[in-house]
Design an enzyme around this catalytic site. Sequence first.
Site, PDB file in Angstrom:
ATOM      1  N   GLU A 186       1.646   3.263   2.402  1.00 52.86           N
ATOM      2  CA  GLU A 186       2.544   3.271   3.544  1.00 52.86           C
ATOM      3  C   GLU A 186       3.726   2.334   3.297  1.00 52.86           C
ATOM      4  O   GLU A 186       4.883   2.674   3.585  1.00 52.86           O
ATOM      5  CB  GLU A 186       1.774   2.830   4.792  1.00 52.86           C
ATOM      6  CG  GLU A 186       2.416   3.221   6.097  1.00 52.86           C
ATOM      7  CD  GLU A 186       2.123   4.656   6.489  1.00 52.86           C
ATOM      8  OE1 GLU A 186       2.687   5.106   7.481  1.00 52.86           O
ATOM      9  OE2 GLU A 186       1.349   5.329   5.773  1.00 52.86           O
TER      10      GLU A 186
ATOM     11  N   TYR B  42      -3.583  -9.506   2.778  1.00 56.48           N
ATOM     12  CA  TYR B  42      -3.233  -8.209   3.366  1.00 56.48           C
ATOM     13  C   TYR B  42      -4.473  -7.510   3.907  1.00 56.48           C
ATOM     14  O   TYR B  42      -5.510  -7.461   3.251  1.00 56.48           O
ATOM     15  CB  TYR B  42      -2.550  -7.331   2.324  1.00 56.48           C
ATOM     16  CG  TYR B  42      -1.952  -6.086   2.910  1.00 56.48           C
ATOM     17  CD1 TYR B  42      -1.023  -6.156   3.948  1.00 56.48           C
ATOM     18  CD2 TYR B  42      -2.315  -4.828   2.439  1.00 56.48           C
ATOM     19  CE1 TYR B  42      -0.476  -5.017   4.492  1.00 56.48           C
ATOM     20  CE2 TYR B  42      -1.764  -3.681   2.974  1.00 56.48           C
ATOM     21  CZ  TYR B  42      -0.844  -3.771   4.001  1.00 56.48           C
ATOM     22  OH  TYR B  42      -0.306  -2.642   4.549  1.00 56.48           O
TER      23      TYR B  42
ATOM     24  N   ARG C 253      -5.018  -4.273   4.987  1.00 55.51           N
ATOM     25  CA  ARG C 253      -5.312  -2.840   4.789  1.00 55.51           C
ATOM     26  C   ARG C 253      -5.707  -2.649   3.331  1.00 55.51           C
ATOM     27  O   ARG C 253      -4.862  -2.513   2.454  1.00 55.51           O
ATOM     28  CB  ARG C 253      -4.109  -1.978   5.158  1.00 55.51           C
ATOM     29  CG  ARG C 253      -3.797  -2.007   6.645  1.00 55.51           C
ATOM     30  CD  ARG C 253      -2.679  -1.050   7.013  1.00 55.51           C
ATOM     31  NE  ARG C 253      -2.407  -1.117   8.445  1.00 55.51           N
ATOM     32  CZ  ARG C 253      -1.505  -1.919   9.002  1.00 55.51           C
ATOM     33  NH1 ARG C 253      -0.792  -2.727   8.231  1.00 55.51           N
ATOM     34  NH2 ARG C 253      -1.298  -1.927  10.304  1.00 55.51           N
TER      35      ARG C 253
ATOM     36  N   ASP D 271       0.844  -1.180   0.000  1.00 58.82           N
ATOM     37  CA  ASP D 271       0.000   0.000   0.000  1.00 58.82           C
ATOM     38  C   ASP D 271       0.886   1.239   0.000  1.00 58.82           C
ATOM     39  O   ASP D 271       2.113   1.145  -0.099  1.00 58.82           O
ATOM     40  CB  ASP D 271      -0.961  -0.004   1.202  1.00 58.82           C
ATOM     41  CG  ASP D 271      -0.225  -0.087   2.537  1.00 58.82           C
ATOM     42  OD1 ASP D 271       1.026  -0.063   2.536  1.00 58.82           O
ATOM     43  OD2 ASP D 271      -0.888  -0.180   3.577  1.00 58.82           O
TER      44      ASP D 271
END
Length: 886
Positions: free
Chosen positions: A84, A304, A306, A82
């Site tokens: 981040e 994942y 998120r 992502d």
Amino acid sequence: MNVVIVESPSKAKTINKYLGNDYQVFASFGHVRDLPAKDGSVKPDEDFSMVYETDPDSKKHLTPIIKACKEADTLYLCTDPDREGEAISWHVLEVLKEAKAIHKTMKVYRVTFDEITKKAIVEAFKHPRDLDMNLINAQQARRALDYLVGFTLSPVLWRKLPGSKSAGRVQSVALRLICERDTEIEQFISREYWDIKASMIAASGSSITARLIEYKGEKMEKFSITDGKKAGEIAEALRHKHYAVSKLDPKEVRRYPAPPFTTSTLQQEAARKCGFSAKKTMQLAQKLYEGVSLGGETVGLITYMRTDGVTVSVDAINEARNYISGTYGSPYMPPAPRVYKTKSKNAQEAHEAIRPTDVTRTPDEVGAFLDHDMKRLYELVWKRMVASQMENAVFDQLIVDIAASDKQAVLRTSGSVIKFDGFLKLYQEGHDDEKDGEEEEAKLPALKHDETLAAKEVLPEQHFTEPPPRFSEASLVKKLEELGIGRPSTYASIISVLQDRGYVRLDKKRFIAESLGRLVNAFLVSFFERYVEYSFTADLEAKLDDVSAGERDWKTVLREFWKDFIVKIGESKELTVSQVLEALDNLLGAYAFGNPTDGKDPRQCPACKTGRLGLKIGRFGPYIACSAYPECNHKAQIGDMGGPTMTDAEGSEFKLPKTLGKDPVSGEDVSMRKGPYGVYVQLGESKTPKRASLFKSMSPETMTLEVALKLLSLPRDLGSHPDTGKPIVVNNGKFGPYLLHDGKFTTLPPSEDPLTIGINRAVDVLSRAPVKSGGNEAIRVLGKHPDDGADVTIFKGRYGPYIKHGKVNAPFPKDASLDTLTLAEALPLLAARADAPAKKPFRRGGAKSAPAAKPKAAPKAAEAKPKAPAKAKASPAKPKTKKKTG
């Protein structure tokens, strides 16, 4: 050699098993660089240049990575898939470049995968790519915005609203949501309404209940009947009529399964069904994603966590369909696979939904390897994924209208039963404000058109409208997502920050804004309204999504925001105390002072009865004070008078302060109030009234006059100790109830009631209290020393047990037992320690001691010179002025 970098050590351990000996996998332990928490880390005047600083704790993790990279041929950056994660990879690479660990011939790749399984990892390494600077810049822009808001708006809060903590770009908007919901509840005016239901008997003898929907040609809306008299008259008229079925409307209703989880829907469902906070849900999901040991093999159990996407891979869909067919049979498998479309407009963020990496790993199969909470969360993810590919649930629904023979009234009843349970056989989605459970209604009896029914009983029912419910974690996350505020990875931190700063509290799984949160929100809404508007924050989030998609320049977003924001910050410097108080009074008047009741002015001072209450700003923030100061010194915390509603033991609602009754001795009122350190009881309204805090074990809802008087009686003298003759006093302190005897404090055990304890129980508690020395607790008293009769005791120290007598400490023998060591064995140890030479004082800078000073030789009498005349006293030296810094 190939170097692979991931975020966590558990993830590194799992991946290392899949890649083989040609790869070295290291963990960065999350972010390695960030903006220092000081002014100047983002420089708007230098086109928003950003000064990053490597975290001190990260340096020790980076050292082996730097060393390995200097000898490696290829570097794979495999942090989370992502924004981040992309930014973490970029920061790691920048640190490696600064350390000159990236040589000219090294190849650097970015590798991403949504699940930590051997198949996914091997496949991902076949398709490496370059770092995506659009994602990195979007994360940089978000971080810069959060920093600029925090470091420019928070100081304004501190100056103009003492006692406040800080303000944030997104959490301030979430705080506004909670505060506005609380205000809506406080200002809600309940309305009375009635409906009329009839119990009817069908020809078969079965009973059904129908509700009046039309009377004398008028449709019965919610507020058509607003008083009991009218309801009674209509009910009486209905009792004497004859009825028949006028309409039968059978329907087949289908319900579709929900898509697999996104981050927000997982947080919502985990809060509803498991009672998990958003933070805990993400922590558990992280562990399930990174890998769990299943009988010696470490496996990532979910993809994942998120994500805002609801799509899943074709392989996962086929896997789920095969499981459904084999376990539940073909009726539960739809003809074609279900394909869900993501609502996210940002394709970069639209990863796979959260799903099990292998559907055949059922919750029962892996449950033995998981703790209780991890199993519950895995079960949610697994069931939601499998149910999303199951057949629809089918209901038979029947709506029946029953008309009076004179056509003056129509009643309606409905019923539905599950015809085919479909996905409900496995999973049913929860709801924020409804009880989970079977949606199957009572099955109606077989009815025919024109069939007559007899009215057995007609009853009017009174109802009152209710205010909207306070936000739960699930409903708050849902609302933030609906408004487009924040992103999947930020919801948990937003909620945690609001709680950590004392702006809101979670009570019975519902958020309530604290007084400090109400004050901060009122200030921001009054003077920075644009920046806590829902639409403005959502538009800014959309711009950041455009940056990540490569459709907008990140520096342009920062410039547009900063241009107006810094002007608003400058204007706030001119705010006066009176302007701030006026704004707070306008928004928080009802909350601060309460609403008028029984014709009483809520702003009349309860102490002097002549002054009026108003808002003041002090060193620790705003408070309520009497206008007749200094003659009247009455003060109160904001929220004391119009704070949250509580319910007592009898079910009656009340707000603090609450009068509990009168003191039989003084005749003064005993009241319960809330201060900055919690709820307390108070006697009278003098300038210095007697007060006592509630014990931590006490609840304001169950407080009585009797208990309050006992609290006010503290401290209480229990009498003299039979051995020492010194008094024993019981009292309540910062750390709870305690006994005071001979200058020493002894914590009262939870089993003892400080309000009723007597002298005998107190002496017993003191006798059993552990002896302490320098904070260390005694293990066993060996006996009296023969020289002075003082105790020789074994204590539990920081580095292990030791023997103590007076000021002498002796190390406990390594080969001795704590239970069997005798006084005779301990005495030689103490004697040896007492005779040991004293330790030399530690000198900073090395082991060498300072040279001994040379002794001064006595002056010879013959050589003694006459004393010189005393000089004039020198003027004192001018003190040096410290140079100002910062």
